[in-house]
Design an enzyme around this catalytic site. Structure first.
Site, PDB file in Angstrom:
ATOM      1  N   LYS A  39       0.653 -14.424  13.520  1.00  0.00           N
ATOM      2  CA  LYS A  39       1.909 -13.680  13.425  1.00  0.00           C
ATOM      3  C   LYS A  39       1.636 -12.297  12.847  1.00  0.00           C
ATOM      4  O   LYS A  39       0.976 -12.171  11.789  1.00  0.00           O
ATOM      5  CB  LYS A  39       2.895 -14.434  12.529  1.00  0.00           C
ATOM      6  CG  LYS A  39       3.485 -15.654  13.217  1.00  0.00           C
ATOM      7  CD  LYS A  39       4.258 -15.259  14.459  1.00  0.00           C
ATOM      8  CE  LYS A  39       5.115 -16.392  14.976  1.00  0.00           C
ATOM      9  NZ  LYS A  39       5.756 -16.033  16.238  1.00  0.00           N
ATOM     10  N   ASP A  85       1.282 -12.258  17.815  1.00  0.00           N
ATOM     11  CA  ASP A  85       2.703 -12.283  18.184  1.00  0.00           C
ATOM     12  C   ASP A  85       3.494 -11.478  17.159  1.00  0.00           C
ATOM     13  O   ASP A  85       3.531 -11.834  15.978  1.00  0.00           O
ATOM     14  CB  ASP A  85       3.194 -13.734  18.212  1.00  0.00           C
ATOM     15  CG  ASP A  85       4.669 -13.843  18.616  1.00  0.00           C
ATOM     16  OD1 ASP A  85       5.295 -12.800  18.892  1.00  0.00           O
ATOM     17  OD2 ASP A  85       5.181 -14.979  18.658  1.00  0.00           O
ATOM     18  N   GLN A 104       8.672 -23.345  19.673  1.00  0.00           N
ATOM     19  CA  GLN A 104       9.951 -22.874  19.124  1.00  0.00           C
ATOM     20  C   GLN A 104      10.111 -23.374  17.686  1.00  0.00           C
ATOM     21  O   GLN A 104      11.198 -23.596  17.218  1.00  0.00           O
ATOM     22  CB  GLN A 104      11.095 -23.356  20.024  1.00  0.00           C
ATOM     23  CG  GLN A 104      12.382 -22.573  19.886  1.00  0.00           C
ATOM     24  CD  GLN A 104      12.186 -21.098  20.092  1.00  0.00           C
ATOM     25  OE1 GLN A 104      11.965 -20.652  21.201  1.00  0.00           O
ATOM     26  NE2 GLN A 104      12.245 -20.313  19.018  1.00  0.00           N
ATOM     27  N   LYS A 134       8.847 -21.996  26.945  1.00  0.00           N
ATOM     28  CA  LYS A 134       9.235 -22.889  25.848  1.00  0.00           C
ATOM     29  C   LYS A 134      10.236 -23.898  26.376  1.00  0.00           C
ATOM     30  O   LYS A 134      11.362 -23.514  26.744  1.00  0.00           O
ATOM     31  CB  LYS A 134       9.843 -22.084  24.693  1.00  0.00           C
ATOM     32  CG  LYS A 134       8.821 -21.185  23.993  1.00  0.00           C
ATOM     33  CD  LYS A 134       9.416 -20.509  22.778  1.00  0.00           C
ATOM     34  CE  LYS A 134       8.349 -19.730  22.010  1.00  0.00           C
ATOM     35  NZ  LYS A 134       8.887 -18.963  20.889  1.00  0.00           N
ATOM     36  N   GLU A 154       1.851 -10.603  22.048  1.00  0.00           N
ATOM     37  CA  GLU A 154       3.194 -11.103  22.392  1.00  0.00           C
ATOM     38  C   GLU A 154       4.288 -10.313  21.674  1.00  0.00           C
ATOM     39  O   GLU A 154       4.182 -10.095  20.452  1.00  0.00           O
ATOM     40  CB  GLU A 154       3.241 -12.585  21.984  1.00  0.00           C
ATOM     41  CG  GLU A 154       4.533 -13.313  22.296  1.00  0.00           C
ATOM     42  CD  GLU A 154       4.378 -14.829  22.098  1.00  0.00           C
ATOM     43  OE1 GLU A 154       3.355 -15.392  22.563  1.00  0.00           O
ATOM     44  OE2 GLU A 154       5.247 -15.444  21.466  1.00  0.00           O
ATOM     45  N   ASP A 202       8.250 -13.324  25.244  1.00  0.00           N
ATOM     46  CA  ASP A 202       8.689 -14.624  24.714  1.00  0.00           C
ATOM     47  C   ASP A 202      10.212 -14.600  24.579  1.00  0.00           C
ATOM     48  O   ASP A 202      10.929 -14.996  25.499  1.00  0.00           O
ATOM     49  CB  ASP A 202       7.982 -14.898  23.374  1.00  0.00           C
ATOM     50  CG  ASP A 202       8.536 -16.100  22.634  1.00  0.00           C
ATOM     51  OD1 ASP A 202       9.288 -16.878  23.246  1.00  0.00           O
ATOM     52  OD2 ASP A 202       8.230 -16.271  21.432  1.00  0.00           O
TER      53      ASP A 202
HETATM   54  C1  MUC Z   1       7.234 -17.504  18.463  1.00  0.00           C
HETATM   55  O1  MUC Z   1       6.422 -17.660  19.370  1.00  0.00           O
HETATM   56  O2  MUC Z   1       7.785 -16.429  18.378  1.00  0.00           O
HETATM   57  C2  MUC Z   1       9.321 -17.646  16.058  1.00  0.00           C
HETATM   58  C3  MUC Z   1      10.483 -17.124  16.508  1.00  0.00           C
HETATM   59  C4  MUC Z   1      10.783 -17.755  17.720  1.00  0.00           C
HETATM   60  O3  MUC Z   1      11.755 -17.579  18.470  1.00  0.00           O
HETATM   61  O4  MUC Z   1       9.836 -18.662  18.018  1.00  0.00           O
HETATM   62  C5  MUC Z   1       8.879 -18.701  16.969  1.00  0.00           C
HETATM   63  C6  MUC Z   1       7.492 -18.623  17.487  1.00  0.00           C
HETATM   64 MG    MG Z   2       6.709 -15.523  20.132  1.00  0.00          MG
END
Ligand code: MUC
Ligand code: MG
Length: 367
Positions: free
Chosen positions: A162, A191, A294, A266, A217, A242
């Site tokens: 992250k 991401d 998610q 997702k 991402e 995403d």
């Molecule tokens: C992600 O991949 O972003 C965090 C916020 C969301 O919507 O999903 C998670 C993981």
């Molecule tokens: Mg994401």
């Protein structure tokens, strides 16, 4: 066979440690268990994870939209007629995880009725996925330690890091620390959850140019239309959409608008029926996909792996399937197990879900 009732049961299970990222943080899995009942005694099960910072849904809104709108609209319909179901669900805009959970519960019923695993009905390419673990915000050494624990305990060697903090140097430092700690033994990608501006993202990518990242991402918002297009043009790796691709129309818009070059699928937001559409659309356009997380519990992860393992294109990359490991408990009678860096599809008809009723009674919040 007819749908006779849809239950939406709120439950809460604390995390051992919160997951933090640029758009929010999660301390407790306050999810909704969705159970679709039929007149011949079959029950389909799935879970909806409210993500207000991504979709605007809350636990209470999911319970309300299912109870007040979706259940009355679907009563009496056959669970096999998923297109008819979606036509009714689509009278309501938004609410992606509530709709997705109903969709997956219906597939669970169809699988049970056919006495076949859902993953085989979907495509049956394989019966496992390699696992990618998502590392939330923490100081660099803590993130390295978590990655080491995931590798040593579960054999996981793919990590989504992250990023999206300010100043971006901290995230660069984390990625560098991970690369230095593990060398080329691990795959790393990032991401940003829309945390940076396009120009901050461009500078961060330049600063990480030597770290062999494999994907980037949502580093900046899709609404920064021209800035993001410019960023994507210069991005050396696939740029994953995403939260900007919650529907097939958005997938088309982001890809054709040059705002993304890969897609995160997702099941928590597109269920199985619409995840198929997103996958086939991406495949048809020659665009890579990754199975995203998610911040799913075990039920959600079981659904993700059932879908991801079912197709060749979703199995190429490791799927994000491990964040349930951060929860203190879960609802499955037989917990999911990750070993040697992989998660297997659950055997048995439908989704193979058996709930621990004692745990459900302990964690549900409606009684
Ligand atoms: C992600 O991949 O972003 C965090 C916020 C969301 O919507 O999903 C998670 C993981
Ligand atoms: Mg994401």
């Amino acid at each position: 066979m007819k749908i006779t009732a849809i239950e939406a049961i709120p439950f809460a299970i604390p995390y051992r440690k919160p997951l933090k990222f640029a758009s929010g943080e999660v301390h407790t899995a306050e999810h909704v268990l969705v159970r679709v009942h039929t007149d011949d005694g079959l029950t389909g099960t799935a879970e909806a994870p409210p993500r207000p910072f991504t979709y605007g849904e809350t636990q209470a809104s999911i319970v309300a939209v299912i109870g007040q709108l979706f259940e009355p609209q679907l009563l009496g319909l056959s669970p096999v007629r998923r297109e008819a179901v979606h036509a009714r669900l689509n009278r309501t805009v938004g609410n992606p995880t509530a709709k997705a959970a109903i969709d997956m519960a219906l597939w669970d019923i169809v699988g049970q009725a056919a006495d076949l695993p859902v993953s085989e009905l979907l495509g049956g390419h394989g019966d496992f996925m390699r696992v990618s673990h998502m590392l939330g915000f923490a100081p660099p050494q803590q993130m390295v330690d978590e990655a080491r624990r995931m590798r040593d305990t579960y054999g996981i060697t793919t990590f989504k890091v992250k990023v999206g903090r300010r100043p971006y140097r901290l995230d660069v430092e984390v990625c560098r620390a991970l690369r230095e700690a593990f060398g080329d033994e691990v795959e790393l990608y990032v991401d940003g959850n829309r945390g940076w501006t396009p120009s901050e993202a461009a500078r961060a990518l330049r600063a990480m140019d030597d770290l062999d990242l494999t994907l980037a991402e949502e580093l900046c918002p899709a609404d920064d239309v021209l800035g993001r297009r410019r960023l994507v043009e210069s991005c050396p790796v696939p740029f994953v959409a995403d939260e900007s691709v919650t529907r097939t129309g958005e997938v088309t818009r982001e890809l054709l608008g040059g705002s993304a070059t890969a897609i995160s699928i997702k099941t928590a937001r597109t269920g199985f029926s619409h995840s198929q559409r997103v996958l086939f659309e991406s495949e048809g356009l020659g665009v890579e996909v990754v199975m995203g997380n998610q911040i799913d519990g075990q039920l959600g992860s079981l659904c993700s792996v059932a879908f991801g393992a079912a197709y060749e294109a979703t199995s190429r990359r490791a799927g994000e399937l491990s964040n349930f490991l951060d929860m203190t408990d879960d609802l499955l009678a037989e917990p999911l197990r990750i070993s040697e860096g992989t998660l297997r599809v659950r055997e048995g008809a439908g989704l193979g879900i058996e709930l621990d009723t004692e745990k459900l009674n302990r964690y549900r919040q409606d009684i």
